[in-house]
Design a protein around this motif. Sequence first.
Motif, PDB file in Angstrom:
ATOM      1  N   LEU A   1     -10.432   0.751   0.417  1.00  0.00           N
ATOM      2  CA  LEU A   1      -9.845   1.904  -0.282  1.00  0.00           C
ATOM      3  C   LEU A   1      -8.896   1.462  -1.395  1.00  0.00           C
ATOM      4  CD1 LEU A   1      -9.354   4.159   2.828  1.00  0.00           C
ATOM      5  CD2 LEU A   1     -10.682   4.787   0.789  1.00  0.00           C
ATOM      6  N   ALA A   2      -8.136   0.404  -1.160  1.00  0.00           N
ATOM      7  CA  ALA A   2      -7.267  -0.125  -2.223  1.00  0.00           C
ATOM      8  C   ALA A   2      -8.117  -0.664  -3.371  1.00  0.00           C
ATOM      9  CB  ALA A   2      -6.344  -1.214  -1.661  1.00  0.00           C
ATOM     10  N   LEU A   3      -9.214  -1.330  -3.029  1.00  0.00           N
ATOM     11  CA  LEU A   3     -10.139  -1.801  -4.059  1.00  0.00           C
ATOM     12  C   LEU A   3     -10.729  -0.609  -4.822  1.00  0.00           C
ATOM     13  CD1 LEU A   3     -11.723  -4.054  -5.467  1.00  0.00           C
ATOM     14  CD2 LEU A   3     -13.417  -3.874  -3.618  1.00  0.00           C
TER      15      LEU A   3
ATOM     16  N   ALA B   1      -7.433   7.717  -2.576  1.00  0.00           N
ATOM     17  CA  ALA B   1      -7.848   6.433  -2.003  1.00  0.00           C
ATOM     18  C   ALA B   1      -6.630   5.628  -1.545  1.00  0.00           C
ATOM     19  CB  ALA B   1      -8.671   5.642  -3.018  1.00  0.00           C
ATOM     20  N   ALA B   2      -5.577   5.613  -2.350  1.00  0.00           N
ATOM     21  CA  ALA B   2      -4.366   4.870  -1.977  1.00  0.00           C
ATOM     22  C   ALA B   2      -3.709   5.473  -0.736  1.00  0.00           C
ATOM     23  CB  ALA B   2      -3.386   4.840  -3.150  1.00  0.00           C
ATOM     24  N   PHE B   3      -3.631   6.803  -0.669  1.00  0.00           N
ATOM     25  CA  PHE B   3      -3.042   7.444   0.513  1.00  0.00           C
ATOM     26  C   PHE B   3      -3.880   7.193   1.752  1.00  0.00           C
ATOM     27  CE2 PHE B   3      -0.039   9.623  -2.165  1.00  0.00           C
ATOM     28  CZ  PHE B   3       1.030   9.859  -1.323  1.00  0.00           C
ATOM     29  N   ALA B   4      -5.204   7.228   1.617  1.00  0.00           N
ATOM     30  CA  ALA B   4      -6.072   6.967   2.760  1.00  0.00           C
ATOM     31  C   ALA B   4      -5.904   5.524   3.244  1.00  0.00           C
ATOM     32  CB  ALA B   4      -7.529   7.254   2.399  1.00  0.00           C
ATOM     33  N   ALA B   5      -5.771   4.575   2.316  1.00  0.00           N
ATOM     34  CA  ALA B   5      -5.541   3.175   2.696  1.00  0.00           C
ATOM     35  C   ALA B   5      -4.228   3.039   3.457  1.00  0.00           C
ATOM     36  CB  ALA B   5      -5.522   2.293   1.444  1.00  0.00           C
TER      37      ALA B   5
ATOM     38  N   THR C   1       0.825  -1.201   0.000  1.00  0.00           N
ATOM     39  CA  THR C   1       0.000   0.000   0.000  1.00  0.00           C
ATOM     40  C   THR C   1       0.864   1.258   0.000  1.00  0.00           C
ATOM     41  OG1 THR C   1      -1.695  -1.254   1.165  1.00  0.00           O
ATOM     42  CG2 THR C   1      -1.964   1.125   1.126  1.00  0.00           C
ATOM     43  N   GLY C   2       1.990   1.213   0.687  1.00  0.00           N
ATOM     44  CA  GLY C   2       2.922   2.341   0.645  1.00  0.00           C
ATOM     45  C   GLY C   2       3.509   2.532  -0.741  1.00  0.00           C
ATOM     46  N   ALA C   3       3.840   1.434  -1.406  1.00  0.00           N
ATOM     47  CA  ALA C   3       4.361   1.527  -2.775  1.00  0.00           C
ATOM     48  C   ALA C   3       3.292   2.084  -3.717  1.00  0.00           C
ATOM     49  CB  ALA C   3       4.828   0.154  -3.262  1.00  0.00           C
TER      50      ALA C   3
ATOM     51  N   SER D   1      -3.861  -8.138   0.758  1.00  0.00           N
ATOM     52  CA  SER D   1      -3.149  -8.238   2.041  1.00  0.00           C
ATOM     53  C   SER D   1      -3.913  -7.495   3.135  1.00  0.00           C
ATOM     54  CB  SER D   1      -1.716  -7.720   1.911  1.00  0.00           C
ATOM     55  OG  SER D   1      -1.689  -6.369   1.497  1.00  0.00           O
ATOM     56  N   SER D   2      -4.526  -6.377   2.802  1.00  0.00           N
ATOM     57  CA  SER D   2      -5.322  -5.652   3.806  1.00  0.00           C
ATOM     58  C   SER D   2      -6.561  -6.452   4.192  1.00  0.00           C
ATOM     59  CB  SER D   2      -5.733  -4.276   3.267  1.00  0.00           C
ATOM     60  OG  SER D   2      -4.609  -3.465   3.067  1.00  0.00           O
TER      61      SER D   2
END
Length: 164
Positions: free
Chosen positions: A87-89, A135-139, A14-16, A65-66
Motif C-alpha cells: 500500500l505504501a508502494l 492507500a497511506a491510511f490503509a497501510a 507510515t503514520g507520518a 520498513s514495512s
Amino acid sequence: MRIRLVMGLALLSTGALAGAFGYGAANLVPTFDAVPLEMRLSFHARLMEMNGITMQGAMALSALSSATLAVMTRGTPRRLAGGAGLLALASFLITRLGNVPINGRIKEWAATSAPLDHARILDRWEAFNYARTGAAFAAFLLLILLALRRGGADHAPNDPPQDG
C-alpha cells in the motif's frame, strides 16, 4: 529487538505519511478550491517543490520498513506488514504516475495561464490525491493491527506463526 525497531520505524514513517496526506486532503484541497485560481496555482506549485523530497522520502521509508518487517516475520504478521508495504508502494506509484505529471502542468500554468479544461485536470489531481491518501491510511491501519496483535511482530523468524 530488531523487529521492534523496524516495527517502530514502519509505524512512524507510515503514520507520518498518512498524517501528511490526511492533512492535505482535509485542509489543503478544500482551501485550494476556495481561493482564486491564480493563488491556488502559485501556492500549489511552490508547495509541491517543498513536498517533493520529504513526501517521497516518507513513502520510500514506509514501503522499505514495512517490507523489511514482512521479511523478518511469518504468518499473519508477514501478511499484514507485506500488505502495508504494498500500500505504501501504491501511494508512491499513484503520486509519481498521477499527481507529479499534473504538478508539472500546474507549475507551467502558474507561470502562464491555465487551459480551458483546467477544472477537469485539477479534479483528476484531487482524485489521485484521495487515492494515495487512502492507500497511506490503509497501510498505517495494517501496521496498527499488527502492533495490537498479541505479541505484535516481536518474535523471531523461526518462531511458529501467531495466527490466533
